[in-house]
Design an enzyme around this catalytic site. Sequence first.
Site, PDB file in Angstrom:
ATOM      1  NE  ARG A  84      -1.181   2.579   2.728  1.00  0.00           N
ATOM      2  CZ  ARG A  84      -0.635   3.715   3.106  1.00  0.00           C
ATOM      3  NH1 ARG A  84      -0.602   4.765   2.295  1.00  0.00           N
ATOM      4  NH2 ARG A  84      -0.069   3.814   4.306  1.00  0.00           N
ATOM      5  CG  ASP A  85       3.472   3.983   3.172  1.00  0.00           C
ATOM      6  OD1 ASP A  85       3.742   4.875   2.362  1.00  0.00           O
ATOM      7  OD2 ASP A  85       3.578   4.139   4.403  1.00  0.00           O
ATOM      8  CG  HIS A 135       4.163   3.926  10.099  1.00  0.00           C
ATOM      9  ND1 HIS A 135       3.391   3.183   9.246  1.00  0.00           N
ATOM     10  CD2 HIS A 135       4.987   4.644   9.297  1.00  0.00           C
ATOM     11  CE1 HIS A 135       3.719   3.436   8.000  1.00  0.00           C
ATOM     12  NE2 HIS A 135       4.687   4.337   8.000  1.00  0.00           N
ATOM     13  CG  HIS A 178       8.500   7.724   7.590  1.00  0.00           C
ATOM     14  ND1 HIS A 178       7.950   8.572   6.676  1.00  0.00           N
ATOM     15  CD2 HIS A 178       7.623   6.700   7.726  1.00  0.00           C
ATOM     16  CE1 HIS A 178       6.786   8.086   6.262  1.00  0.00           C
ATOM     17  NE2 HIS A 178       6.555   6.959   6.898  1.00  0.00           N
ATOM     18  CB  CYS A 237       6.226  11.243   4.033  1.00  0.00           C
ATOM     19  SG  CYS A 237       5.596  12.921   4.208  1.00  0.00           S
ATOM     20  CG  ASN A 242       7.128   3.504   5.024  1.00  0.00           C
ATOM     21  OD1 ASN A 242       6.429   3.852   5.959  1.00  0.00           O
ATOM     22  ND2 ASN A 242       6.718   3.594   3.765  1.00  0.00           N
TER      23      ASN A 242
END
Lengths: 307, 307
Positions: free
Chosen positions: B16-17, B210, B212, B243, B252
């Site tokens: 997904r990400d 979560h 990064h 992001c 991530n």
Amino acid sequence: MSRLPASVHVREVGPRDGFQNEPDIIATPDKVRLVELLARTGVRRMEVTSFVRADVIPQLADAADVLETADIPDEVSVSVLVPNERGLDGALGHRERIDEISVFLSASETHNRKNVNRSVEESIAGLERVLPRAREAGLRTEAVVATSFGCPYEGHVAPARVFEIARRLVAAGAQEVGFGDTTGMANPLQVREFFTAATAEVPGVELTAHFHNTRGQGLANVLAALEGGCASFESSFGELGGCPVPAGATGNIATEDLVSMLHEMGIETGIDLGRLLEASREAQRILGRPLGSHTLVAGPVDWNAAA
Amino acid sequence: MSRLPASVHVREVGPRDGFQNEPDIIATPDKVRLVELLARTGVRRMEVTSFVRADVIPQLADAADVLETADIPDEVSVSVLVPNERGLDGALGHRERIDEISVFLSASETHNRKNVNRSVEESIAGLERVLPRAREAGLRTEAVVATSFGCPYEGHVAPARVFEIARRLVAAGAQEVGFGDTTGMANPLQVREFFTAATAEVPGVELTAHFHNTRGQGLANVLAALEGGCASFESSFGELGGCPVPAGATGNIATEDLVSMLHEMGIETGIDLGRLLEASREAQRILGRPLGSHTLVAGPVDWNAAA
């Protein structure tokens, strides 16, 4: 984390460890410019070059030129890497430009033999000649024990063996012992236990961690080392340099990533992160490729951002 | 580090990400192949896609196809990201293929408005409709609070505010709360304090980190979260995704770097690192560029290497 230090030492090793690992030799004036940029970041320790055989490491054949040319403020403790007595002779020829030497060996027999073609015992014997001579000349001395956390050829390396080697080097005159995670095999649990033990097993000298970011865990190991009582680190601006094993892998942790993390945690280094990033940007320009440092891409954390 | 857990949950969010952040849309059969490779790594949780508007995120317009086509073992808890009630309707159309949903909002007003064009209060109100409906349908529910450790537009975000939002989402039906360090502003000291407090402030549900790797400190923050009592993480294979703020930055943490560190520390994840690296190598081949994961380059630590 209650025992975290308020400040730590950072030794910038990029001009030696980084420049040495560049396939294309960096021009001496470019090296001098980068050293001078680094010397004005507030960093207090810098490994500027190494006196090694030019036929073995042509990348550092200009050691004397760099040392004699670079304008480095007195506040920066200048070190050079010295592999043996001949290297020390080279360094002593520029005594007035040097504050410290670093010597090295590997804790594992196979790595030491592949790296310097000697047994560990032969390396210790050599350093037992180098270290006293350096001390007599008034130089501060660091001894780095590579593969302290694991060897790519032998696997596990017993901490007891690493501490034994360290104690012998201290007895020979080393005032600081660096422990290298040469191919990035260390994990945080191991690192914390290692430094907790090391502070008791190798007393009376400064203990320094030299981590690689081979598997992305470099700063996690820094955190674990801090928790284990370590307050001295070596790193390389731009994430330059490192070790060619495994092939293609990242080497040293990036000084700017280290400094960013430490400063965000309220731990002082004396380094101006903005100036450090300028030096890394200049290295990136000179080398003509993106460097591996994360903070170089992302920039420092900005807590005062306006919407 | 005496309180470290023996095992942790890892949710793989790359499909997904990661896929969402690729400028060139990945072909559906390639996505399916990667999802199937990941599903056979032993990972127990995977965010497979998202039901979002195809005109907003064309990269995930094939959500239904991926879900219906991919052969995923029952042991893998399949989640989809759901931005709103319409997204939930989309997910419920494939109810038998889904085990969990993830919903999200940002803790900071500015980031939430830039991301979803709503106030935080409006987002909470929307999730108070989505979460109960998901629970009624028998789905497990995770609510992710982005910018929990800092906002690129507003700077500091008060943990008390993050916890308040988390408690309201739990009251609305969230069984797991994820805390996102959306632009990599968190440091280990902050993270450890945050999770130590969160376990008391947001009781009764699973708390997930979560992180990064924006400034290289992703795994250091994992270590700090473990020390603060967190035992659940989200990450992305190959270090895909993230992001776009700051521009060009890494997103991530890489699942293989996370898994390598955890396994080296003796913390189980259920994941076979070799199989995971196969999935990342396949992603690298499909995307035609080197990915940011360190372990993908260096390979796993090999303690049994022979000289």
